[in-house]
Write an enzyme that holds these catalytic residues in place. Sequence first.
Site, short mmCIF file in Angstrom:
data_model
loop_
_atom_site.label_atom_id
_atom_site.label_comp_id
_atom_site.label_asym_id
_atom_site.label_seq_id
_atom_site.Cartn_x
_atom_site.Cartn_y
_atom_site.Cartn_z
N LYS A 260 -90.88 42.06 7.81
CA LYS A 260 -91.75 41.51 6.76
C LYS A 260 -91.19 40.21 6.21
CE LYS A 260 -94.39 45.53 5.29
NZ LYS A 260 -94.73 46.46 4.23
N LYS B 229 -101.20 49.22 15.34
CA LYS B 229 -101.61 50.39 14.55
C LYS B 229 -102.72 50.01 13.57
CE LYS B 229 -98.95 50.97 10.33
NZ LYS B 229 -98.68 51.91 9.33
N LYS C 138 -104.09 49.39 6.62
CA LYS C 138 -104.86 48.94 5.45
C LYS C 138 -104.84 47.43 5.34
CE LYS C 138 -103.02 52.53 2.58
NZ LYS C 138 -101.62 52.14 2.56
N1 AQP Z 1 -102.50 53.94 12.10
C1 AQP Z 1 -101.88 55.00 11.63
N2 AQP Z 1 -101.78 56.12 12.38
C2 AQP Z 1 -101.16 57.22 11.90
N3 AQP Z 1 -100.60 57.28 10.68
C3 AQP Z 1 -100.69 56.20 9.89
N4 AQP Z 1 -100.26 55.94 8.63
C4 AQP Z 1 -100.59 54.67 8.32
N5 AQP Z 1 -101.26 54.09 9.32
C5 AQP Z 1 -101.32 55.01 10.32
C6 AQP Z 1 -99.56 56.90 7.79
O1 AQP Z 1 -100.21 56.87 6.52
C7 AQP Z 1 -99.24 56.90 5.47
C8 AQP Z 1 -99.45 55.63 4.66
O2 AQP Z 1 -98.33 55.10 4.13
P1 AQP Z 1 -98.32 53.72 3.32
O3 AQP Z 1 -99.60 53.53 2.59
O4 AQP Z 1 -97.10 53.75 2.49
O5 AQP Z 1 -98.17 52.55 4.32
P2 AQP Z 1 -98.32 52.28 5.83
O6 AQP Z 1 -97.69 53.31 6.67
O7 AQP Z 1 -97.84 50.89 6.05
O8 AQP Z 1 -99.89 52.36 6.00
P3 AQP Z 1 -100.91 51.19 6.19
O9 AQP Z 1 -102.28 51.79 6.18
O10 AQP Z 1 -100.56 50.36 7.39
O11 AQP Z 1 -100.75 50.36 4.88
P4 AQP Z 1 -100.29 48.87 4.59
O12 AQP Z 1 -101.25 48.01 5.35
O13 AQP Z 1 -100.44 48.71 3.13
O14 AQP Z 1 -98.88 48.68 5.06
C9 AQP Z 1 -97.88 57.03 6.16
O15 AQP Z 1 -97.53 58.40 6.24
C10 AQP Z 1 -98.13 56.48 7.54
O16 AQP Z 1 -97.25 56.99 8.53
#
Ligand code: AQP
Length: 334
Positions: free
Chosen positions: A114, A197, A200
């Site tokens: 990041k 992946k 969000k």
């Molecule tokens: N694509 C995915 N497939 C399976 N699991 C996923 N998770 C996220 N994306 C996938 C799981 O959802 C939880 C979210 O954790 P987070 O909100 O702290 O951040 P993250 O993992 O970085 O999720 P995002 O959606 O990608 O958010 P942003 O864009 O804000 O960084 C975790 O348990 C993760 O494993």
Amino acid sequence: MNKPRLYSGMQPSADSLQVGNYIGALMQWRELQQSYEAFFSVVDLHALTQPNDPAELREKTRRTAAQYIAAGIEPSKSTLYVQSHVPAHAELAWVLSTVTGFGEAGRMTQFKDKSQRYGSDATSVGLFTYPVLMAADILLYQTDIVPVGDDQKQHVELTRDLAERFNARFGTTFQVPMPVIQQDTARIYDLQNPTAKMSKSAESDAGVLWLLDDPAVSAKKIMRAVTDSDGTVRYDRENKPGVSNLLVIFAALTGRQIPAIEDEFAGRGYGDFKKALAEVVTEEFGPVRARALEMLDDPAELDRVLAVNAAKAAEVADATLADVYDKVGLLRRV
Ligand code: AQP
């Protein structure tokens, strides 16, 4: 006998959660809350490591909590709360930062990725210490297991190292938690870029299925999902990442095995398969969406539920923090 403890959380980083969050995390949480004493947090302090509009962050925090509940996290059974409502998180993070090596924190690959992406001027100290706050989140609850995606495994390893170091230096204080890593099939990929992946914070909306999307919008995204020219509905992650991703989503949401779905669609085109998947998605998320929106219509009630749960969380967290303060030699307040 007391149930073992579980801790997990998500950042309120968008108006809606995406299907990867649902399949990769929420579905497991829903299951695990039956056999664990579960703490599920909306980790708003973590979200501050990205630029935010304050009013929007508040709204996203409520929305995330509403979607946890709508997806089946029961606030009367599990402790579902907002991280900043329990001040012990930030307080323990400070103490843990004093036993974390600078080099150790700098080795975290998520920080390296990041910070490279943002450049050093836009990279905050908060982003650097993010894993220490995450360690505090977990250790405050004497957590036994932390269900996470493999991207978070290194952070849980750091949490374990910090717990062991603190215990060795000051006497047993923390339960040393175990990460529970999702299987590969629980990873959901972007519909337009099926080797990245689903996230969000994806740059384009077209590849992300949002829980709160209108069903017609989700159906359109599924119909336009990237596939291949082979034409057979078959799981092959390497050569057919788009179709394989859709199969994983189908299987996860229906509880069916992938070979049975392949059989059902043998000799039929991608159009039929995608249409069926759109129906599955509508059926699964229609009620989740309705329930979440209903809760968001009554924010006072949602805030009340979150306050009750924050008090429950604080009871456990404050006991751990008091022990930590004592152990490191802070003068007790009388
Ligand atoms: N694509 C995915 N497939 C399976 N699991 C996923 N998770 C996220 N994306 C996938 C799981 O959802 C939880 C979210 O954790 P987070 O909100 O702290 O951040 P993250 O993992 O970085 O999720 P995002 O959606 O990608 O958010 P942003 O864009 O804000 O960084 C975790 O348990 C993760 O494993």
